[in-house]
Scaffold this motif. Structure first.
Motif, PDB file in Angstrom:
ATOM      1  N   THR A   1       0.854  -1.193   0.000  1.00  0.00           N
ATOM      2  CA  THR A   1       0.000   0.000   0.000  1.00  0.00           C
ATOM      3  C   THR A   1       0.885   1.237   0.000  1.00  0.00           C
ATOM      4  O   THR A   1       1.856   1.304   0.760  1.00  0.00           O
TER       5      THR A   1
ATOM      6  N   ARG B   1      -3.932  -6.301  -9.327  1.00  0.00           N
ATOM      7  CA  ARG B   1      -4.252  -4.894  -9.106  1.00  0.00           C
ATOM      8  C   ARG B   1      -5.727  -4.632  -9.392  1.00  0.00           C
ATOM      9  O   ARG B   1      -6.399  -5.434 -10.059  1.00  0.00           O
ATOM     10  N   ASN B   2      -6.200  -3.501  -8.910  1.00  0.00           N
ATOM     11  CA  ASN B   2      -7.541  -3.017  -9.250  1.00  0.00           C
ATOM     12  C   ASN B   2      -7.429  -2.285 -10.583  1.00  0.00           C
ATOM     13  O   ASN B   2      -6.746  -1.263 -10.674  1.00  0.00           O
TER      14      ASN B   2
ATOM     15  N   ARG C   1      -9.336  -0.352 -12.160  1.00  0.00           N
ATOM     16  CA  ARG C   1      -9.853   1.019 -12.219  1.00  0.00           C
ATOM     17  C   ARG C   1      -8.857   2.010 -11.643  1.00  0.00           C
ATOM     18  O   ARG C   1      -8.848   3.179 -12.026  1.00  0.00           O
ATOM     19  N   THR C   2      -8.034   1.561 -10.720  1.00  0.00           N
ATOM     20  CA  THR C   2      -6.999   2.425 -10.146  1.00  0.00           C
ATOM     21  C   THR C   2      -5.719   2.380 -10.972  1.00  0.00           C
ATOM     22  O   THR C   2      -5.090   3.417 -11.222  1.00  0.00           O
ATOM     23  N   LEU C   3      -5.347   1.173 -11.389  1.00  0.00           N
ATOM     24  CA  LEU C   3      -4.122   0.956 -12.167  1.00  0.00           C
ATOM     25  C   LEU C   3      -4.512   0.273 -13.478  1.00  0.00           C
ATOM     26  O   LEU C   3      -4.506  -0.962 -13.570  1.00  0.00           O
TER      27      LEU C   3
ATOM     28  N   CYS D   1      -0.522   3.608 -13.778  1.00  0.00           N
ATOM     29  CA  CYS D   1      -1.342   4.545 -14.537  1.00  0.00           C
ATOM     30  C   CYS D   1      -0.421   5.668 -14.986  1.00  0.00           C
ATOM     31  O   CYS D   1      -0.069   6.547 -14.199  1.00  0.00           O
TER      32      CYS D   1
ATOM     33  N   PRO E   1      -3.997   9.602 -11.773  1.00  0.00           N
ATOM     34  CA  PRO E   1      -4.504  10.006 -10.467  1.00  0.00           C
ATOM     35  C   PRO E   1      -3.939  11.360 -10.054  1.00  0.00           C
ATOM     36  O   PRO E   1      -2.927  11.819 -10.577  1.00  0.00           O
TER      37      PRO E   1
ATOM     38  N   LEU F   1      -4.697  10.124  -2.043  1.00  0.00           N
ATOM     39  CA  LEU F   1      -4.453   9.078  -3.032  1.00  0.00           C
ATOM     40  C   LEU F   1      -3.842   7.841  -2.377  1.00  0.00           C
ATOM     41  O   LEU F   1      -2.859   7.932  -1.662  1.00  0.00           O
ATOM     42  N   GLU F   2      -4.436   6.671  -2.663  1.00  0.00           N
ATOM     43  CA  GLU F   2      -3.945   5.407  -2.132  1.00  0.00           C
ATOM     44  C   GLU F   2      -3.803   4.410  -3.272  1.00  0.00           C
ATOM     45  O   GLU F   2      -4.712   4.258  -4.088  1.00  0.00           O
ATOM     46  N   VAL F   3      -2.663   3.740  -3.338  1.00  0.00           N
ATOM     47  CA  VAL F   3      -2.384   2.768  -4.391  1.00  0.00           C
ATOM     48  C   VAL F   3      -2.113   1.423  -3.734  1.00  0.00           C
ATOM     49  O   VAL F   3      -1.220   1.301  -2.886  1.00  0.00           O
TER      50      VAL F   3
ATOM     51  N   GLN G   1      -9.783  -3.919  -3.143  1.00  0.00           N
ATOM     52  CA  GLN G   1     -10.999  -3.103  -3.220  1.00  0.00           C
ATOM     53  C   GLN G   1     -11.627  -3.193  -4.616  1.00  0.00           C
ATOM     54  O   GLN G   1     -12.006  -2.195  -5.218  1.00  0.00           O
TER      55      GLN G   1
END
Length: 339
Positions: free
Chosen positions: A122, A236-237, A239-241, A272, A285, A291-293, A338
């Motif tokens: 994280t 990974r998610n 939508r985030t990455l 991203c 982002p 912001l959290e990755v 998530q």
């Protein structure tokens, strides 16, 4: 060096550059250690002006901003080029970057769990401002070649210019710019190449990115190492990455410190960073909103040596299916991503 351990898994973390330098998983009587290490690490001084991370190239590190340099900021940003303050206990580590990132405070958390072959990563930014292209940069050792498979992509594409366009300094072997929906027939300088194999060329340095399919529920990359009988997994998610970026470093640079000897390294860069290619549908982002990755990396024994056909999140488990029909279900908290 700071070490964290859990049953069947261990990580060595170098706080000087925020680098996961070594990672070992015990699985079914096999030790799996997939990370690459450049041949000059710990042996040679770097050329003047080289970014600090180049001296320790290998392992796994976080980049922010990814693929950018200038204004006093080294390539890939301060997270992999400056020191962290670390607290570690058992299977958990918390580190705070000493250098701000565009005005933001960056905290890294690594966690291992007994009986699971995964690193839970994280990165949290507090404050700051501006767009922040990010990527997790793993370097996988493929001295004997391997197979690469990923979750579905809309397309694969290069940037506008080759990594090494001057033949007096090195070689790139893909076509630039180029794009294709079929990773198995991507435009190369001398004809189509199969991005699902490594190596697919002789002595070259190339970068290609895949843009995640719009309906993807889990972003994944699986690198099979048949000679070693194991498998590297990146989760990974999407939508985030939404990007999987592959750096093929296989003897294509002839200048120091590379000197034509940096071979068998595949960079698996999940992130991203639409500025590296023409991807207007992707928005990087932004800082300022907490912001959290999150990212998961895994390593398991995979003696069948087959490429991976599917990776499925099952809540408290992950199912990996090979193209030969081999199936493994692994303990894994996929809710961490998530999805």
């Amino acid at each position: 060096m700071v070490q964290i351990r859990a049953e069947g898994i261990g990580v060595d973390f170098a706080p000087e550059l925020g680098l996961i330098e070594a990672w070992r998983v015990q699985d079914g009587g096999h030790e799996v250690a997939p990370f690459h290490r450049a041949p000059w690490v710990g042996r040679e001084a770097m050329p003047e002006g080289a970014p600090p991370h180049l001296a320790r190239l290998g392992g796994d590190f976080f980049c922010a901003p990814f693929g950018q340099a200038g204004g006093g900021v080294p390539l890939h940003g301060w997270p992999c080029n400056s020191a962290w303050d670390v607290e570690a206990r058992g299977g958990e580590l918390r580190a705070v970057l000493r250098h701000e990132v565009q005005g933001a405070r960056l905290t890294k958390r690594l966690a291992l769990r007994d009986g699971e072959p995964f690193i839970y990563q994280t990165h949290v930014f507090e404050g700051g401002a501006g767009a922040m292209p990010v990527a997790n940069h793993a370097n996988i050792a493929l001295p004997d070649g391997g197979y690469i498979r990923t979750s579905p992509k809309r397309r694969w594409q290069t940037g506008g210019a080759a990594l090494e366009a001057d033949p007096s300094r090195g070689r790139s072997a893909l076509a630039y710019p180029a794009r294709a929906t079929d990773a198995g027939a991507f435009p190369g300088a001398a004809g189509p190449v199969d991005l699902g194999r490594y190596p697919w060329g002789d002595r070259h340095e190339d970068f290609v990115a895949g843009v995640e399919a719009e309906d993807s529920s889990l972003g994944w990359t699986a690198v099979t190492r048949p000679a070693q009988g194991d498998l590297y997994l990146s989760l990974r998610n999407p939508r985030t990455l939404p990007m999987t970026m592959l750096w093929h470093s296989n003897g294509g640079r002839d200048y120091a410190p590379w000197n034509g000897r940096h071979k068998g390294c595949l960079g698996v860069e999940e992130g991203c960073a639409p500025h590296l290619i023409d991807a207007p549908e992707i928005v990087p982002p932004a800082l300022g909103g907490g912001l959290e990755v999150r990212h998961l990396t895994g390593a398991i024994a995979w003696p069948c040596g087959a490429p991976v056909a599917r990776v499925e999140a099952l809540g408290e488990a992950l199912r990996v299916t090979g193209e030969d029909g081999t199936v493994r279900e692994l303990a894994c908290d996929t809710g961490f991503l998530q999805l």
